[in-house]
Design a protein around this motif. Structure first.
Motif, short mmCIF file in Angstrom:
data_model
loop_
_atom_site.label_atom_id
_atom_site.label_comp_id
_atom_site.label_asym_id
_atom_site.label_seq_id
_atom_site.Cartn_x
_atom_site.Cartn_y
_atom_site.Cartn_z
N ASP A 191 0.83 -1.21 0.00
CA ASP A 191 0.00 0.00 0.00
C ASP A 191 0.86 1.25 0.00
OD1 ASP A 191 0.92 -0.65 2.49
OD2 ASP A 191 -0.90 -0.09 3.57
N VAL A 192 2.17 1.11 0.23
CA VAL A 192 3.15 2.19 0.06
C VAL A 192 4.16 1.70 -0.97
CG1 VAL A 192 4.90 3.60 1.19
CG2 VAL A 192 2.84 2.98 2.43
N ALA A 193 4.41 2.49 -2.01
CA ALA A 193 5.28 2.06 -3.10
C ALA A 193 6.75 2.10 -2.69
CB ALA A 193 5.05 2.96 -4.32
N PRO A 194 7.58 1.13 -3.12
CA PRO A 194 7.17 -0.11 -3.78
C PRO A 194 6.59 -1.12 -2.80
CG PRO A 194 9.54 -0.09 -3.48
CD PRO A 194 9.04 1.25 -2.99
N ASP A 195 7.04 -1.08 -1.55
CA ASP A 195 6.42 -1.81 -0.44
C ASP A 195 6.83 -1.12 0.85
OD1 ASP A 195 8.94 -3.06 0.58
OD2 ASP A 195 8.87 -4.16 -1.29
N ARG A 196 6.25 -1.53 1.95
CA ARG A 196 6.47 -0.82 3.21
C ARG A 196 7.94 -0.87 3.63
NH1 ARG A 196 1.32 -3.06 6.79
NH2 ARG A 196 -0.34 -2.08 5.54
N LEU A 197 8.55 -2.04 3.54
CA LEU A 197 9.92 -2.17 4.01
C LEU A 197 10.87 -1.32 3.18
CD1 LEU A 197 11.94 -3.46 5.93
CD2 LEU A 197 12.19 -5.34 4.32
N GLN A 198 10.72 -1.36 1.85
CA GLN A 198 11.62 -0.58 1.00
C GLN A 198 11.43 0.91 1.24
OE1 GLN A 198 14.10 -1.90 -0.88
NE2 GLN A 198 14.72 0.24 -1.02
N LEU B 247 10.71 8.99 18.55
CA LEU B 247 9.98 9.43 17.37
C LEU B 247 9.42 8.20 16.68
CD1 LEU B 247 12.47 12.08 15.91
CD2 LEU B 247 10.50 12.49 17.40
N ILE B 248 8.15 8.23 16.32
CA ILE B 248 7.50 7.08 15.68
C ILE B 248 6.95 7.52 14.34
CG2 ILE B 248 5.68 5.35 15.86
CD1 ILE B 248 5.84 5.54 18.86
N ALA B 249 7.25 6.74 13.30
CA ALA B 249 6.73 7.00 11.96
C ALA B 249 5.90 5.80 11.52
CB ALA B 249 7.86 7.25 10.97
N GLY B 250 4.68 6.03 11.07
CA GLY B 250 3.83 4.96 10.58
C GLY B 250 4.15 4.64 9.13
N VAL B 251 4.20 3.34 8.82
CA VAL B 251 4.50 2.89 7.46
C VAL B 251 3.30 2.11 6.96
CG1 VAL B 251 6.14 1.69 5.98
CG2 VAL B 251 6.93 2.68 8.13
N GLY B 252 2.57 2.66 6.01
CA GLY B 252 1.37 2.01 5.49
C GLY B 252 0.23 3.00 5.38
N THR B 253 -0.94 2.46 5.07
CA THR B 253 -2.13 3.30 4.93
C THR B 253 -3.26 2.70 5.75
OG1 THR B 253 -2.91 2.09 2.98
CG2 THR B 253 -1.46 3.98 2.61
N ALA B 254 -4.28 3.54 6.02
CA ALA B 254 -5.43 3.07 6.79
C ALA B 254 -6.22 2.04 6.00
CB ALA B 254 -6.32 4.25 7.15
#
Length: 600
Positions: free
Chosen positions: A99-106, A215-222
């Motif tokens: 859901d985040v290009a190209p994927d969350r980990l990358q 500090l926390i950053a969210g990776v992804g979408t709702a």
């Protein structure tokens, strides 16, 4: 005189221009002399040969000075100041969602790479987590090696167990930062917020008490996305299924991340990863920057000034020789030679390197490390020096530093050198008890140099230790269903084997309570809840579902009361309820035969 090194060797490409210019001048002088004789019988003036030679020597001396000659060394204490940053990264299977290009980990890795480019004098460490957590590299200023480790990260169960437990990652980060309380400290957590276990409230309190900024950053979408699963044999891609056979949808859990940040006294940065590097850089700059270390450093001695002075003197002499035609050529030549011989002799990089090798051979590892570090200061890009230093670190039992040193050799343009570097990393990872990382390093060595029989043998040895049931060790890909032997992260547990030797029959025995290979999830694991004797599974499931529903209602009510930013007390209460929910959910999963989304 000992060996000389040059900072700009390409300057020597200009030297052939000097004799070419001198030759052109000589040809021009001869033509002018012949033309003068044809026009007049009077003797022509003698050409300024001495001046021409002196000007040519001045040009050569200037070129040598521009090449920055260096020989000899000096000791200097260089203090380094900065802050400490520990990146805690989620590598559970849900980070493969696209859901985040190209994927969350990358996307998370790209964000951290941008952060590293902004660091100046700061130290950085990396902790990865899924079902458990592991330090991938300790606090270091070697950003080149840090980038290489970061780029190698993958999801799955290679480094850590399946599941998701952000709290354990935070606890490892706190432990990593506890060594130096005088330096400003920042923890950056990158995750999709799907936490399936642990005690996040206790972890949040540990971060708060440590004094580090979280500090926390969210990776992804709702909206989320499915979790892709790749078949290692066919290469086909499918979606991960839940216990009911429906594809699982992984969604960004922002309420949990906001709650975790509030409980730890930190800040949630949102899900826009483009703002994360600037926020982290700003936070690091606002913190107190103290001296990280101050150790004696061996620096090369610059000698360019001698050649610059010689060039200036030769120019003056050339001007005088041109002005006074009878200026004695022999005296000028003697003066020029004397000027070029100015300088001193001192210990060279070669001597220091040989001293390091001799010390390593004699078993004096600390002396060897000091000598190789001395050489690395003046030759930081030399892969041979990096591999020598890695060997010295390994002999001293400092495997983490040996891995970082060997990674510097991966920048080499020669495949053979990169293969040696990967093989070195494989041995150091094996010595550190990390068999999956060791296997990956030997695999990369084979990709660089397929004819390396030693690396192929070591790869097969480690592969069989990790996957005893594997049939074909030459395919380079462990079977997807193979299960590593108990306690396989420790050399000798399961086999008394070292890379480069011959596998011996297993001598290690699993520790009490360790799950057996191929056994059901949770089998033999202390602390796994199971229904009591005589209890009805159906009735137990109904009770558990009611308990989970009650907890969900309490969490929803607390989140509604708290709004966007819960207070620390509200956040801790929410985290405690979530931890209790995860514990009860694990009981339900055991009643369902171990099913459930435990491995993502």
């Amino acid at each position: 005189m000992s060996d000389i090194s040059f900072a700009r060797e390409w300057m020597f490409a200009l030297i052939p221009l000097v004799p070419a210019a001198l030759g052109a001048w000589w040809i021009g002088v001869r033509r002018a002399a012949r033309r003068g004789q044809s026009l007049s019988r009077a003797a022509s003036a003698r050409p300024p040969y001495a001046a021409a030679i002196l000007f040519a020597l001045a040009a050569v001396a200037a070129i040598v000075a521009g090449a920055q000659p260096r020989w000899g060394t000096r000791e200097s204490k260089i203090p380094r100041t900065g802050a400490d940053l520990v990146v805690v990264m989620d590598i559970s299977r849900s980070m493969d969602a696209q859901d985040v290009a190209p994927d969350r980990l990358q996307a998370a890795k790209t964000t951290v790479q941008s952060i590293l480019t902004r660091l100046g004098g700061d130290r950085v460490g990396l902790v990865v987590f899924a079902g458990d957590a592991r330090i991938r590299f300790p606090l270091t200023t070697d950003l080149s090696a840090a980038r290489q480790v970061l780029e190698s990260l993958q999801t799955g169960v290679v480094f850590v167990d399946g599941g998701t437990n952000a709290g354990l990652g935070l606890e490892q980060a706190v432990a990593l930062l506890s060594e130096n309380k005088q330096t400003g400290q920042v923890i950056l957590l990158l995750t999709d917020g799907e936490d399936l276990g642990g005690d996040p409230a206790a972890s949040a309190l540990a971060v708060q008490q440590s004094g580090a900024s979280l500090l926390i950053a969210g990776v992804g979408t709702a909206g989320g996305a499915t979790i892709p699963v790749v078949d290692p044999r066919s290469g086909s891609v499918s979606s991960k299924l839940g216990p009911d056979g429906v594809p699982l949808i992984s969604r960004l859990n922002e309420p949990f991340l906001r709650t975790l940040a509030s409980a730890a006294g930190g800040r949630y940065l949102g899900s826009d990863l483009s703002v994360v590097p600037g926020a982290v850089d700003g936070r690091l700059r606002a913190l107190q920057r103290s001296q990280i270390d101050s150790r004696p450093t061996i620096l090369p001695v610059e000698r360019y000034q001698y050649f610059a002075i010689a060039a200036l003197v030769l120019l003056v002499l050339g001007s005088l020789a041109e002005r006074f035609a009878r200026f004695p050529l022999r005296s000028a030549a003697a003066f020029a030679v004397l000027a070029l011989l100015l300088g001193g002799c001192a210990t060279s990089d070669y001597d220091a390197n040989e001293a390091g090798r001799a010390a390593l051979k004699d078993g004096d590892t600390e002396q060897a490390i000091d000598r190789f570090l001395e050489v690395q200061v003046s030759r930081p890009d030399d892969p041979e020096v990096a591999l020598n230093l890695a060997a010295a670190y390994a002999a001293a039992g400092r495997n983490e530093e040996a891995i970082l040193a060997a990674r510097r050799a991966l920048d080499s343009n020669r495949p053979e050198t990169r293969a040696r570097a990967f093989a070195s990393i494989g041995h150091h990872q094996f010595a550190a008890g990390r068999l999956p990382e060791s296997l990956d390093a030997f695999r990369r060595a084979l990709l660089e140099s397929g004819g390396d029989d030693a690396s192929r043998h070591d790869y097969e040895v480690v592969l069989r230790l990790l996957f005893p049931d594997v049939d074909d060790p030459d395919d380079g890909t462990p079977p997807g269903d193979a299960t590593p032997p108990p306690d396989s992260s420790t050399p000798g547990a399961g086999a008394s084997q070292q890379p480069g030797g011959t596998p011996q029959p297993g001598t290690g025995t699993p520790p009490a309570g360790s799950p057996s290979p191929g056994g059901p999830p949770g089998a033999g694991t202390p602390g796994t809840p199971t229904p009591g004797p005589g209890s009805s599974s159906a009735q137990s499931r109904e009770q558990i579902d009611r308990q989970l529903g009650d907890i969900d209602q309490q969490v929803t009510r607390l989140l509604e009361d708290a709004g966007e930013t819960p207070s620390p007390s509200q956040a801790l209460e929410i985290l405690r309820l979530l931890a209790e929910r995860a514990r009860i959910a694990s009981i339900r999963d055991s009643l369902n035969g171990g099913g459930g989304p435990k491995d993502y």
